[in-house]
Design a protein around this motif. Structure first.
Motif, short mmCIF file in Angstrom:
data_model
loop_
_atom_site.label_atom_id
_atom_site.label_comp_id
_atom_site.label_asym_id
_atom_site.label_seq_id
_atom_site.Cartn_x
_atom_site.Cartn_y
_atom_site.Cartn_z
N SER A 1 0.82 -1.21 0.00
CA SER A 1 0.00 0.00 0.00
C SER A 1 0.85 1.26 0.00
CB SER A 1 -0.95 0.00 1.20
OG SER A 1 -0.23 -0.05 2.42
N ALA A 2 2.06 1.19 0.56
CA ALA A 2 2.93 2.36 0.57
C ALA A 2 3.33 2.77 -0.84
CB ALA A 2 4.18 2.08 1.41
N LEU A 3 3.34 1.80 -1.76
CA LEU A 3 3.71 2.08 -3.15
C LEU A 3 2.52 2.39 -4.05
CD1 LEU A 3 6.42 -0.71 -3.75
CD2 LEU A 3 6.81 1.73 -3.36
N VAL A 4 1.37 1.77 -3.79
CA VAL A 4 0.27 1.87 -4.74
C VAL A 4 -0.87 2.78 -4.28
CG1 VAL A 4 0.82 -0.47 -5.52
CG2 VAL A 4 -1.04 -0.14 -3.88
N LYS A 5 -0.95 3.09 -3.01
CA LYS A 5 -2.09 3.86 -2.51
C LYS A 5 -2.21 5.22 -3.20
CE LYS A 5 -4.34 5.31 1.78
NZ LYS A 5 -4.24 5.32 3.26
N GLY A 6 -3.42 5.51 -3.67
CA GLY A 6 -3.70 6.79 -4.30
C GLY A 6 -3.24 6.92 -5.73
N ARG A 7 -2.62 5.88 -6.27
CA ARG A 7 -2.09 5.95 -7.64
C ARG A 7 -2.99 5.21 -8.63
NH1 ARG A 7 4.45 4.69 -6.98
NH2 ARG A 7 5.11 6.85 -7.33
N ARG A 8 -3.10 5.77 -9.84
CA ARG A 8 -3.75 5.04 -10.93
C ARG A 8 -2.67 4.20 -11.60
NH1 ARG A 8 -7.70 3.93 -14.07
NH2 ARG A 8 -9.17 5.06 -12.75
N LEU A 9 -2.95 2.90 -11.73
CA LEU A 9 -1.94 1.93 -12.13
C LEU A 9 -2.25 1.29 -13.48
CD1 LEU A 9 -1.63 0.14 -8.67
CD2 LEU A 9 -0.18 1.99 -9.55
N LEU A 10 -1.18 0.91 -14.18
CA LEU A 10 -1.29 0.09 -15.39
C LEU A 10 -0.72 -1.28 -15.04
CD1 LEU A 10 -2.01 -0.15 -18.40
CD2 LEU A 10 0.33 0.57 -18.92
N LEU A 11 -1.58 -2.28 -15.00
CA LEU A 11 -1.21 -3.66 -14.66
C LEU A 11 -0.86 -4.39 -15.95
CD1 LEU A 11 -1.13 -5.94 -12.48
CD2 LEU A 11 -3.56 -6.32 -13.00
N VAL A 12 0.31 -5.05 -15.99
CA VAL A 12 0.83 -5.61 -17.24
C VAL A 12 1.04 -7.12 -17.11
CG1 VAL A 12 2.73 -5.57 -18.91
CG2 VAL A 12 1.96 -3.44 -17.82
N ASP A 13 0.56 -7.87 -18.11
CA ASP A 13 0.80 -9.31 -18.20
C ASP A 13 1.01 -9.66 -19.67
OD1 ASP A 13 1.17 -11.87 -17.26
OD2 ASP A 13 -0.90 -12.21 -16.66
N ASP A 14 1.31 -10.92 -19.96
CA ASP A 14 1.56 -11.30 -21.34
C ASP A 14 0.30 -11.75 -22.08
OD1 ASP A 14 1.50 -13.57 -19.74
OD2 ASP A 14 2.96 -14.66 -20.94
N VAL A 15 -0.50 -12.63 -21.44
CA VAL A 15 -1.66 -13.20 -22.13
C VAL A 15 -2.89 -13.16 -21.22
CG1 VAL A 15 -2.63 -15.27 -23.22
CG2 VAL A 15 -0.19 -14.76 -23.47
N TYR A 16 -4.03 -12.79 -21.80
CA TYR A 16 -5.32 -12.84 -21.11
C TYR A 16 -6.05 -14.08 -21.64
CZ TYR A 16 -10.01 -11.15 -19.67
OH TYR A 16 -11.26 -11.01 -19.11
#
Length: 241
Positions: free
Chosen positions: A194-209
Motif C-alpha cells: 500500500s505504501a507504493l500503490v495507494k492513491g495511484r492510478r496503475l497500469l497492470l501488465v501481463d503477457d496473455v489474457y
C-alpha cells in the motif's frame, strides 16, 4: 539452414539477422520481423470489448462493452492488447517464455507500446507487472510480464513498481485448470504494498489474457491496498471456444 545465407551476406558486406518468429534472414538494423510474420501480427483496435477484450464483429467496428461486462464489470477500467493469442503471436510468446528466447523482450515490449498508443491509453501514475513466485522466477530465469512492463514504463515515463505486487503462494500453472478452478487456484495468491500503490492510478501488465482470473485477482488486490484505479495491458487475448 540459414547459416550459409548469413555467411554470404557478411562476405558481401551486408548486415543481416533473423526474424524473431520464423528465423528467416532479414536485414540487420531494420524490422526484427520478416514481412510475412509482421503481417501475421495485426494490431486489433476495433470490434472488441474495451473492458475484457472479447472480439466480435468486424475489426473496423468501434469498441463496445460486451453484455457480460455491462452486467458484471471487471475490477479495472480499460484493457489494452495487441492481438489474438494465435499463430505468430502465440509462437512468439511461447518461444520467449519457455524456450529461452529472451532476445525477443524488446520486440514484445514494442508490441505492448503499440497496443497502448493505438487505443490512446490513459497515462498511469505507475506501471505494475503481474509477479511470479520466487520459485517460478528461479526456474524460468525472468518474469516476462516485468520485461514487457519495462518498455511500457519507459514509454509513458512513469515509475515501474517491481515490488508493488508480489505473489505469496506458488500456485500450479493456470493452464491446467478450467475457469472455476483457475479462480480458486489464484484466490489470495497476491499481496500489494500500500505504501507504493495507494492513491495511484496503475497500469497492470501481463503477457496473455485467457480467462482473466489472474488479472482480476491482481486488480482486486491492488484496489484493496488503496490504489486510485487500474487499467490492464496484455500482449494477446485468447479467444475461448
Amino acid at each position: 539452414m540459414f547459416r550459409p545465407v548469413l555467411t554470404l551476406a557478411r562476405r558481401l558486406g551486408l548486415r543481416a539477422g533473423r526474424c524473431a518468429v520464423c528465423g528467416t534472414v532479414v536485414p540487420d538494423g531494420g524490422s526484427p520481423l520478416c514481412a510475412a510474420c509482421a503481417g501475421a501480427l495485426p494490431l486489433r483496435t476495433g470490434g472488441l470489448c474495451p473492458a475484457c477484450g472479447e472480439m466480435s464483429g468486424r475489426k473496423e467496428d468501434p469498441p463496445s462493452l460486451c453484455p457480460e461486462c455491462r452486467a458484471d464489470p471487471p475490477p479495472w477500467d480499460e484493457l489494452y492488447f495487441h492481438g489474438q493469442y494465435a499463430g505468430a503471436m502465440r509462437r512468439l510468446i511461447i518461444g520467449y517464455k519457455f524456450h529461452n528466447r529472451f532476445e525477443r523482450s524488446r520486440l514484445l515490449g514494442t508490441l505492448g507500446v503499440s497496443a497502448f498508443t493505438a487505443r490512446r491509453g490513459r497515462v498511469p501514475d505507475a506501471v505494475v507487472p503481474v509477479p511470479l513466485h520466487d520459485r517460478r522466477l528461479v526456474w524460468r530465469g525472468f518474469n516476462q510480464s516485468l520485461e514487457i512492463a519495462r518498455g511500457l514504463a519507459r514509454h509513458v515515463d512513469s515509475p515501474l513498481l517491481i515490488h508493488g505486487l508480489t505473489r505469496t503462494r506458488n500456485t500450479p500453472p493456470q493452464t491446467r485448470f478450467g475457469l472455476k478452478e483457475r479462480q480458486a487456484n489464484i484466490k489470495g495468491a497476491f499481496a500489494a504494498d500500500s505504501a507504493l500503490v495507494k492513491g495511484r492510478r496503475l497500469l497492470l501488465v501481463d503477457d496473455v489474457y485467457t480467462t482473466g482470473s489472474t488479472l482480476r485477482e491482481c486488480a482486486r488486490t491492488l484496489k484493496r491496498a488503496g490504489c486510485a484505479g487500474v487499467d490492464v495491458l496484455v500482449l494477446a487475448r485468447t479467444v475461448l471456444e
